[in-house]
Enzyme design. Sequence first.
Site: not given
Lengths: 433, 433
Positions: A420, A259, A130, A327-328, A361, A191
């Site tokens: 088994h 950021q 996406y 995150e960073h 980035d 969609q």
Amino acid sequence: MPQFLDASTVDFEDRFAALLGAKREDSPDVDAVVADIIADVRARGDAAIIDLTQKFDRLTLTPETMAFSNEEIDSYCAQVNDHDRAALELAAERIRVYHARQMPSDESWTDENGAMLGWRWTPVSAAGLYVPGGLASYPSSVLMNAIPAKVAGVGRLAIVVPTPDGKANPLVLLAARLAGVDEIYRIGGAQAVAALAYGTETIAPVDKITGPGNAFVAAAKRRVFGKVGIDMIAGPSEILVIADKDNNPDWIALDLLSQAEHDESAQSILITDDAEFGQAVAEAVEKRLETLERRAIAGISWRDFGAIITVPDLDMAAALSNRVAPEHLELCVADPDGLGDKITHAGAIFLGQYTPEAIGDYVGGPNHVLPTARSARFSSGLSVMDFIKRTTLSKMTPAALRAIGPAAETLAISESLEAHGLSVRARLDALND
Amino acid sequence: MPQFLDASTVDFEDRFAALLGAKREDSPDVDAVVADIIADVRARGDAAIIDLTQKFDRLTLTPETMAFSNEEIDSYCAQVNDHDRAALELAAERIRVYHARQMPSDESWTDENGAMLGWRWTPVSAAGLYVPGGLASYPSSVLMNAIPAKVAGVGRLAIVVPTPDGKANPLVLLAARLAGVDEIYRIGGAQAVAALAYGTETIAPVDKITGPGNAFVAAAKRRVFGKVGIDMIAGPSEILVIADKDNNPDWIALDLLSQAEHDESAQSILITDDAEFGQAVAEAVEKRLETLERRAIAGISWRDFGAIITVPDLDMAAALSNRVAPEHLELCVADPDGLGDKITHAGAIFLGQYTPEAIGDYVGGPNHVLPTARSARFSSGLSVMDFIKRTTLSKMTPAALRAIGPAAETLAISESLEAHGLSVRARLDALND
């Protein structure tokens, strides 16, 4: 002004805990709308996609025009100037080289009983990516999602990207082409996620969906999870910088702002062992905020969620950073490698003052899709691992079955799983005849 | 009787597609109840846990008796006979050795510009493992979840296991001890998942929760996902066996039944290139169903979801298997390795007639927590990877920044992220002075 915290004050622990617990994002509840959209696409396929694209993107599609044709992609790519194209090519190549090194190897061995054990990695057959339209339509994100998929060996990689009023970003199409994307559809929203997960007459279903999106896209990904695999649901971006006084305050200010400019909910934190340096950075941020193009967004993020924390020593900085699990993480200190060894939770570490986070980035090579909202405590950034899966292998010989089969039978009986046990016992009895 | 399908008939594709699409599980919608339980635990902590355990497990707890004491665990472990203990120890050791081989290595290298790049793996600090009580309380599952966590280096591993009316399974406690589990709480249900995710006065929160459970547990895991990491939500078990005529029909029948006996929603499929052999297996299943302890469950599973498929050749068997993407795949053919190379989607492959799937459930070494419901198309079984995470590393030198920084600046400008570009430009300007 951001918050100023001092680790030597009595209220520090409470204030730091509040900073950690701050709720930065209120996602609208769009789940019911998204459920209807997914049901519509499942029921009506292409017809639903066409109607919803007309409604949300004011674009009239037919099954034939749902995908960009090769000629259209050529024409968009030709609009990109050589300067931008060269930068995108350099980024693509570095990301490809880095991710190729991530590919794990198959393993197999024979144990002391003669049993062969091991595992094998295979790629996901088809993946969908996406790509947001409009403001947040980032060609760099196309590279960061699509290249690991192709390096992993995904056979069919489809992109969905909404083109409101028919407008597409030439750089996004060029990035898709550089990454080797196979199909590009001009559809978006819940969609598009539904079409990728369930398929329509025109769009074949995929096995895994990745990539960022708005609240509708995130809700749709959650809903189709299980039918297909998804990547993480990304939250607002974060950076934590640990810096000593031997840094240029303006550089650190720009790193914090890089950021903050993403999103009003982004968070930028500086931890320093020098209060005066912290003050200098705060002033540098204010100065840059006077002229920055995205000063409205960056200013709100910095005011609401920014923080400058003074600590007595860098060991404490590492300990606090591990509680944040950012995150960073930038380590702008004299010995970044030594401090880095003390970091147990972070999505990506940028070592030394010449490694601004923006390098990561775009062109560093590592992925920029990274765990947000403290999830680096238990998860990793996007990688080739998201597009491959492991099949474990076992092969017993008669000798190996004799050696370990009886223990399997014993445990099966203890768990009251008779068949088994019998499946092992029948073979052992035949071998013992 | 199961379904019989023949790949040479005209209605085969329709019938196979129906088999693939069969909905085997209808989970009750318990989401609202679970939301209330989680909110209660977050609000009242220990008090909520104590009330809910009284209500659901008819067990009176205090903060002091929430965890098993070491003496209690000793006493339960002493109840296990030597035969069972030896089997559990053998299983634990083999699982440990297999999973130790999964640990990936850290990597770093210097590129042609002098930039250091790489990544580092670190364990999750604290993990929680849900162990069902009652009928499905399997010591083997304790080993399969706990050992990978400990091999990965998880510092604190807590188990929650409900003990309705105070009854605990000695084998579960011994398995936990063999695996090196640090804390064992006698609580269960959604309240136990909430306690692990959010913590109470007595139970410290964890970062990752794994392990199987009923619909309440599954719904609770979905709800706390994001706050903590979770493993997959497992569906009913499945096996697909590809067998030629040179097999003992009774062995294959027992392998099919060893999945069917798990659950009425389990699915067992045989694909064979010999219709007569398929018929012989069907008869062997019926014969075994006459006496099997769990014949009621196994019989329903076999009747509702079992299938025997005849194909013209084994290549087609592999192709059909790849469409199923089974959790467990047995290859009982003359050249199992050759056929195995054609398999692109499967959780675990068992090669040759001396490798019944039950070996993998207990003592083979590979994990028995595997992707169900066709999710082997995009996901893998449990492994050490579920308990570690990757931090990417980048370190630019001035020369490296000069080489790749301008491309980062160009891309930042193209994405209208000015501060990103300036954070690179400020350094480049200083270096060029």
